[in-house]
Design a protein around this motif. Sequence first.
Motif, PDB file in Angstrom:
ATOM      1  N   MET A 181      33.533  36.644  17.825  1.00 29.42           N
ATOM      2  CA  MET A 181      33.237  36.141  16.490  1.00 29.42           C
ATOM      3  C   MET A 181      33.607  37.192  15.451  1.00 29.42           C
ATOM      4  N   PRO A 182      34.125  36.755  14.308  1.00 26.52           N
ATOM      5  CA  PRO A 182      34.444  37.732  13.259  1.00 26.52           C
ATOM      6  C   PRO A 182      33.164  38.381  12.748  1.00 26.52           C
ATOM      7  N   ASP A 183      33.251  39.672  12.372  1.00 24.59           N
ATOM      8  CA  ASP A 183      32.048  40.363  11.895  1.00 24.59           C
ATOM      9  C   ASP A 183      31.713  39.998  10.455  1.00 24.59           C
ATOM     10  N   CYS A 184      32.637  39.428   9.715  1.00 21.53           N
ATOM     11  CA  CYS A 184      32.408  38.938   8.348  1.00 21.53           C
ATOM     12  C   CYS A 184      31.930  40.022   7.390  1.00 21.53           C
ATOM     13  N   VAL A 185      32.155  41.278   7.695  1.00 20.05           N
ATOM     14  CA  VAL A 185      31.690  42.360   6.829  1.00 20.05           C
ATOM     15  C   VAL A 185      32.320  42.249   5.448  1.00 20.05           C
ATOM     16  N   GLY A 186      33.608  41.984   5.404  1.00 24.48           N
ATOM     17  CA  GLY A 186      34.316  41.925   4.133  1.00 24.48           C
ATOM     18  C   GLY A 186      33.860  40.792   3.231  1.00 24.48           C
ATOM     19  N   GLU A 187      33.214  39.777   3.789  1.00 18.20           N
ATOM     20  CA  GLU A 187      32.786  38.632   3.005  1.00 18.20           C
ATOM     21  C   GLU A 187      31.434  38.843   2.330  1.00 18.20           C
ATOM     22  N   SER A 188      30.569  39.674   2.922  1.00 22.63           N
ATOM     23  CA  SER A 188      29.212  39.771   2.395  1.00 22.63           C
ATOM     24  C   SER A 188      28.907  41.102   1.714  1.00 22.63           C
ATOM     25  N   VAL A 189      29.566  42.166   2.133  1.00 19.75           N
ATOM     26  CA  VAL A 189      29.323  43.477   1.540  1.00 19.75           C
ATOM     27  C   VAL A 189      30.658  44.199   1.388  1.00 19.75           C
ATOM     28  N   ALA A 190      30.624  45.355   0.805  1.00 23.69           N
ATOM     29  CA  ALA A 190      31.848  46.135   0.646  1.00 23.69           C
ATOM     30  C   ALA A 190      32.442  46.435   2.018  1.00 23.69           C
ATOM     31  N   PRO A 191      33.762  46.302   2.167  1.00 23.67           N
ATOM     32  CA  PRO A 191      34.374  46.549   3.473  1.00 23.67           C
ATOM     33  C   PRO A 191      34.153  47.980   3.950  1.00 23.67           C
ATOM     34  N   GLU A 201      42.055  44.320   8.317  1.00 28.15           N
ATOM     35  CA  GLU A 201      41.140  43.216   8.584  1.00 28.15           C
ATOM     36  C   GLU A 201      39.857  43.763   9.184  1.00 28.15           C
ATOM     37  N   GLY A 202      38.776  42.987   9.063  1.00 26.70           N
ATOM     38  CA  GLY A 202      37.507  43.396   9.650  1.00 26.70           C
ATOM     39  C   GLY A 202      37.549  43.350  11.159  1.00 26.70           C
ATOM     40  N   GLY A 203      36.463  43.716  11.760  1.00 28.56           N
ATOM     41  CA  GLY A 203      36.373  43.734  13.216  1.00 28.56           C
ATOM     42  C   GLY A 203      35.838  42.431  13.772  1.00 28.56           C
ATOM     43  N   SER A 204      35.436  42.487  15.008  1.00 26.17           N
ATOM     44  CA  SER A 204      34.909  41.314  15.693  1.00 26.17           C
ATOM     45  C   SER A 204      33.702  41.715  16.524  1.00 26.17           C
ATOM     46  N   LEU A 205      32.872  40.736  16.808  1.00 24.10           N
ATOM     47  CA  LEU A 205      31.720  40.923  17.682  1.00 24.10           C
ATOM     48  C   LEU A 205      32.047  40.237  19.002  1.00 24.10           C
ATOM     49  N   LEU A 206      31.954  40.980  20.093  1.00 26.22           N
ATOM     50  CA  LEU A 206      32.236  40.449  21.424  1.00 26.22           C
ATOM     51  C   LEU A 206      30.924  40.345  22.189  1.00 26.22           C
ATOM     52  N   THR A 207      30.655  39.161  22.713  1.00 29.40           N
ATOM     53  CA  THR A 207      29.487  38.954  23.562  1.00 29.40           C
ATOM     54  C   THR A 207      29.993  38.487  24.922  1.00 29.40           C
ATOM     55  N   VAL A 208      29.594  39.189  25.976  1.00 31.29           N
ATOM     56  CA  VAL A 208      30.043  38.877  27.328  1.00 31.29           C
ATOM     57  C   VAL A 208      28.822  38.526  28.168  1.00 31.29           C
ATOM     58  N   GLY A 209      28.955  37.478  28.972  1.00 28.55           N
ATOM     59  CA  GLY A 209      27.866  37.085  29.858  1.00 28.55           C
ATOM     60  C   GLY A 209      28.376  36.790  31.255  1.00 28.55           C
ATOM     61  N   PHE A 210      27.693  37.309  32.253  1.00 27.50           N
ATOM     62  CA  PHE A 210      28.063  37.069  33.647  1.00 27.50           C
ATOM     63  C   PHE A 210      26.858  36.547  34.396  1.00 27.50           C
ATOM     64  N   GLN A 211      27.100  35.653  35.339  1.00 24.93           N
ATOM     65  CA  GLN A 211      26.078  35.273  36.303  1.00 24.93           C
ATOM     66  C   GLN A 211      26.570  35.760  37.656  1.00 24.93           C
ATOM     67  N   ILE A 212      25.746  36.519  38.319  1.00 22.51           N
ATOM     68  CA  ILE A 212      26.131  37.103  39.596  1.00 22.51           C
ATOM     69  C   ILE A 212      25.054  36.768  40.617  1.00 22.51           C
ATOM     70  N   LEU A 213      25.482  36.264  41.746  1.00 23.49           N
ATOM     71  CA  LEU A 213      24.556  35.900  42.812  1.00 23.49           C
ATOM     72  C   LEU A 213      24.109  37.155  43.549  1.00 23.49           C
ATOM     73  N   VAL A 214      22.810  37.351  43.619  1.00 24.93           N
ATOM     74  CA  VAL A 214      22.265  38.485  44.363  1.00 24.93           C
ATOM     75  C   VAL A 214      21.297  37.960  45.411  1.00 24.93           C
TER      76      VAL A 214
END
Length: 121
Positions: free
Chosen positions: A49-59, A66-79
């Motif tokens: 997802m875009p971090d949207c920093v430039g849209e709400s506050v000073a870059p 360009e601004g950065g991005s937020l990365l969210t990673v999820g894994f399901q692992i059988l244990v």
Amino acid sequence: MVLVLQESSTDVSGSLIVYAAVDINSIDVVMRGGDSSCVALLPSGFAIMPDCVGESVAPVTKPGSEGGSLLTVGFQILVNDLPSSKLTMESINTVINLISRTVQGIKEVVNSNQQGRQISS
């Protein structure tokens, strides 16, 4: 043999990829009308997802970038869920390696796409 079942979506709010490894024999049973509850699915995935920093506050990045991005990673692992089982350092290192490789691969793809856009601009 294993297949990868994948769903992806991209819009202005970001990108999402969800995937799961599925045994081909299980899929064959389901495709022939068999019971799908016997198919083990452990979906994993990530969202960018875009971090949207430039849209709400000073870059916080340099002018013209360009601004950065937020990365969210999820894994399901059988244990193993037996009471006597314990996570070993080898298991923990395997998971850390999986997460590191996945994040590094995503970073490489995102960076190569950004470089391609800069060149074509």
